[in-house]
Design a protein around this motif. Structure first.
Motif, short mmCIF file in Angstrom:
data_model
loop_
_atom_site.label_atom_id
_atom_site.label_comp_id
_atom_site.label_asym_id
_atom_site.label_seq_id
_atom_site.Cartn_x
_atom_site.Cartn_y
_atom_site.Cartn_z
N MET A 1 1.55 6.85 -4.42
CA MET A 1 1.44 5.93 -5.55
C MET A 1 0.33 5.07 -5.27
N PHE A 3 -2.29 2.09 -6.29
CA PHE A 3 -2.11 0.46 -6.74
C PHE A 3 -3.38 0.39 -7.27
N ASP A 4 -3.94 1.04 -8.62
CA ASP A 4 -5.47 0.78 -8.86
C ASP A 4 -5.36 -0.27 -10.37
N ASN A 5 -4.32 -0.85 -10.61
CA ASN A 5 -4.62 -1.81 -11.76
C ASN A 5 -4.74 -3.24 -11.03
N ILE A 9 0.18 -6.45 -6.15
CA ILE A 9 0.78 -5.29 -5.47
C ILE A 9 2.48 -5.23 -5.71
N TYR A 10 3.14 -6.63 -5.16
CA TYR A 10 4.45 -6.76 -5.42
C TYR A 10 4.96 -6.39 -6.72
N GLN A 12 3.43 -4.45 -9.03
CA GLN A 12 3.49 -2.86 -9.26
C GLN A 12 4.56 -2.06 -8.37
N SER A 39 7.84 0.46 2.83
CA SER A 39 6.35 0.11 3.12
C SER A 39 5.59 1.29 3.88
N LYS A 40 6.29 2.16 4.58
CA LYS A 40 5.80 3.41 4.98
C LYS A 40 5.45 4.53 4.24
N LEU A 42 5.14 3.91 0.62
CA LEU A 42 4.00 3.58 -0.03
C LEU A 42 2.57 2.82 0.56
N LYS A 43 2.77 2.94 1.80
CA LYS A 43 1.73 2.49 2.83
C LYS A 43 1.39 0.92 2.38
N VAL A 44 2.27 0.26 1.99
CA VAL A 44 1.74 -1.02 1.64
C VAL A 44 2.65 -2.08 2.82
N ASN A 45 2.10 -3.06 3.03
CA ASN A 45 2.30 -4.31 3.77
C ASN A 45 3.83 -4.52 3.75
#
Lengths: 120, 289, 234
Positions: A1, A3-5, A9-10, A12, A39-40, A42-45
């Protein structure tokens, strides 16, 4: 996924989960993956994922059971409303686009009707 | 500190063992060649090749000692100038632990090199020339024991070790000082100048303090000797020759005693401790990587 | 922001190298449990700041407090620092490096190190000297992340590595982040890292010129942090 807009991020991630609920990948009463796992994946905090879950909970789409995890609501109406909300959004955007192309409402209906006919 | 010593040892043993082996190999070659030349009682002329070979082997022996000195100094220097300092100086240990470990390991290698070189040569002489030579050595040792020279030799040995420690620490201190004052790698040789200046200053003050406190301690029996007692040992003229002016100097020895000027001794011990603490402080609190 | 929640407090931090000012009265507080991105181009003062936090550089003026203490032996025991260069001793193999970390850091978790080594495709008997730049970076990160530290400080963890290694490194960071620890990451490669940050601080000429919650900044400026970075430094 990606997150380019430009949305937070939360938001999205929330959107990504909502789409999973709408499409039925996550069904009523299903357990959401843990914050950690999401988190893992989507590689997001994880703190950001936590915030998305909290937002979904505020919107009553999910509920948390202590020590058990987070689950998709069992209230069908809530999911239906969610679906309807997304549908409305898509149609609204579609209508706006069509109007800029010069179609009026009845033209649009006629066109849609034609295309559905072809699909059959 | 023991933990850090472990990694100092692991990091240095390959090079140091190679150096020690090289020195032992070269000295073996020299001894064997020498034995060859003196075969029987006829001393034969060495060939050109032999001459070159001898020269080379002497070079290896000296090279081994000099390389050891530079390697051990470099082993301290690298932590201050190279990327490995990012590991060394982020370990949760004090500067004195790092310095202590490095000093002990350096001394250990230096001692091992010297000790193994001497022992090996004795053994080799014994093997090559048979019992006669061993007997000469044993005689020598017996002479030392019979004449109560043990104390003098042990004291002398301790003095030698102490001065090696002081010199090594002073070198470390000079390197650390040049790192924090100039910090420029390109003129890193500045530490040599700092070392020479500090070394002279310490020697100068050591003598001056010795002048102020004209009492000596005999390390063989820990008795205090005053300057006038030296008259009885050596007579006035001799004490003048041995020392500085009317002062018999910092160290006085004869076949019966080895005595140190108390003032100089205290000064030197305190200076060494001070240098250790100063270097520890600099590497822990002042070095900017 | 409550004071007690700050793992790091930096007040009026100044660092000068001769006439050159690297940090200029910099102020920054870092909350416990957050991932914070320090963003700025090369030469903005990022690495200087980080080295002071790691305890290998002294400030000219100002104050740095980590978990209640000035940088020193205690802070080194709770800070896990990834420098922007290879810091392992050249004679080491990976096993030696692991032994050393285990000996010196009580928070080192060997099981985690094994997992990470496997993930990074590194073997314990590899020599540090023979590793490529990307592999060295992965090894260094493995060691740093295998500690259960209070504060992780990662200086440019993905600079100069190929895209595959970059993804692996990012995965390793996010997978091994402990929720109650704090992570401080410097980067100028904002696009690859922005979704990892709770907070971001933009640093320019030794000063923090903008800081805040990453999502809040996205919302306020209605642009990605990457675009914001380009706008500020572009």
């Amino acid at each position: 996924m990606n997150f380019d807009n430009n949305l937070p991020i939360y938001v999205q991630i929330g959107d990504y989960l909502k789409r999973q609920i709408i499409s039925g990948k996550l069904k009523e009463g299903d357990k959401l993956p843990s914050v950690r796992d999401t988190s893992k994946e989507l590689k997001v905090n994880p703190n950001t994922v936590q915030r998305s879950y909290q937002e979904l909970e505020r919107e009553k789409l999910v509920f948390t059971q202590r020590g058990m995890g987070t689950f998709v609501t069992e209230d069908k109406d809530v999911i239906k409303n969610l679906k309807k909300g997304y549908a409305n959004e898509i149609i609204k955007n579609f209508m706006e686009d069509m109007k800029t192309l010069g179609f009026n409402s009845s033209d649009i209906i006629e066109l849609v009707y034609e295309i559905i006919g072809e699909e059959k | 500190m023991l933990k850090y010593m472990k990694y100092e040892l692991k990091g240095t043993y390959r090079f140091m063992l190679a150096i020690i082996l090289a020195a032992l190999f070269a000295t073996s070659s020299l001894q064997l060649y020498g034995k060859n030349l003196t075969n029987g009682n006829n001393l034969s002329e060495p060939s050109v090749f032999g001459g070159i070979f001898i020269g080379l082997m002497i070079f290896v022996v000296f090279g081994a000692f000099i390389a050891t000195i530079f390697y051990l100094i470099g082993n301290f220097r690298k932590d201050l100038y190279e990327d490995r300092g990012y590991l060394t100086f982020t370990l949760p240990i004090s500067g004195s632990q790092i310095l202590g470990a490095k000093t002990i390991i350096a001394l250990m290698w230096a001692a091992l090199l010297v000790f193994s070189f001497i022992t090996y040569n004795f053994l080799l002489v014994g093997v090559l020339y048979g019992e006669d030579v061993i007997n000469v050595i044993v005689e020598g040792l017996r002479f030392i024991a019979n004449n109560n020279l043990n104390g003098v030799i042990i004291a002398g040995f301790l003095v030698a070790i102490f001065s090696v420690i002081t010199t090594l620490l002073l070198i470390y201190f000079s390197i650390a000082l040049s790192r924090v004052s100039i910090g420029n790698k390109k003129i890193g040789g500045v530490w040599v100048v700092i070392f020479l200046i500090l070394n002279s200053l310490i020697a100068y003050f050591s003598i001056r303090i010795g002048d102020l406190i004209p009492y000596y301690i005999d390390l063989t029996n820990f008795s205090i000797i005053s300057e006038s007692d030296f008259m009885r040992y050596f007579g006035y003229i001799e004490s003048q020759v041995m020392g500085h002016g009317y002062n018999p100097g910092m160290v006085v020895s004869s076949s019966e005693m080895i005595a140190f000027n108390i003032g100089s001794l205290i000064f030197n011990v305190l200076t060494t401790v001070g240098i250790f603490l100063g270097t520890s402080y600099i590497i822990e609190k002042k070095v900017d990587l | 922001m409550e004071l007690a929640n700050n793992i790091v407090e930096i007040n009026n931090l100044t660092k000068r190298y001769g006439n050159k000012t690297a940090l200029n009265k910099l102020n920054l507080n870092i909350q416990n449990g957050k991932i914070i991105g320090i963003l700025g181009p090369n030469g903005s003062g990022k690495t200087t700041l980080i080295k002071i936090l790691a305890g290998i550089l002294r400030q000219t003026k100002g104050e740095v407090i980590i978990d209640g203490y000035s940088p020193g032996i205690y802070t080194k025991s709770i800070v896990s620092y990834l420098p922007d260069r290879n810091f392992l001793y050249n004679w080491m193999n990976i096993q030696d490096a692991i032994d050393m970390f285990k000996d010196f850091y009580t928070d080192f978790d060997e099981g985690k190190a094994d997992e990470l080594l496997k993930f990074m495709k590194l073997d314990r008997d590899m020599k540090v000297d023979g590793l490529s730049k990307g592999m060295k970076e992965k090894l260094n990160l493995t060691l740093v992340l295998s500690r259960k530290a209070r504060l992780y400080i990662l200086d440019e963890p993905i600079a100069g590595v190929d895209p595959v290694a970059r993804d692996q490194i990012l995965d390793a960071i996010i997978n091994n982040y402990e929720e109650n620890s704090t992570m401080l990451i410097t980067t100028h490669l904002v696009r690859d890292m922005e979704k990892m940050f709770d907070e971001v601080a933009f640093i320019s000429e030794g000063e923090i010129i903008l800081e805040g919650n990453a999502d809040k900044l996205r919302e306020e400026k209605s642009m990605q942090i990457d675009d914001l970075y380009k706008e500020i430094f572009g």
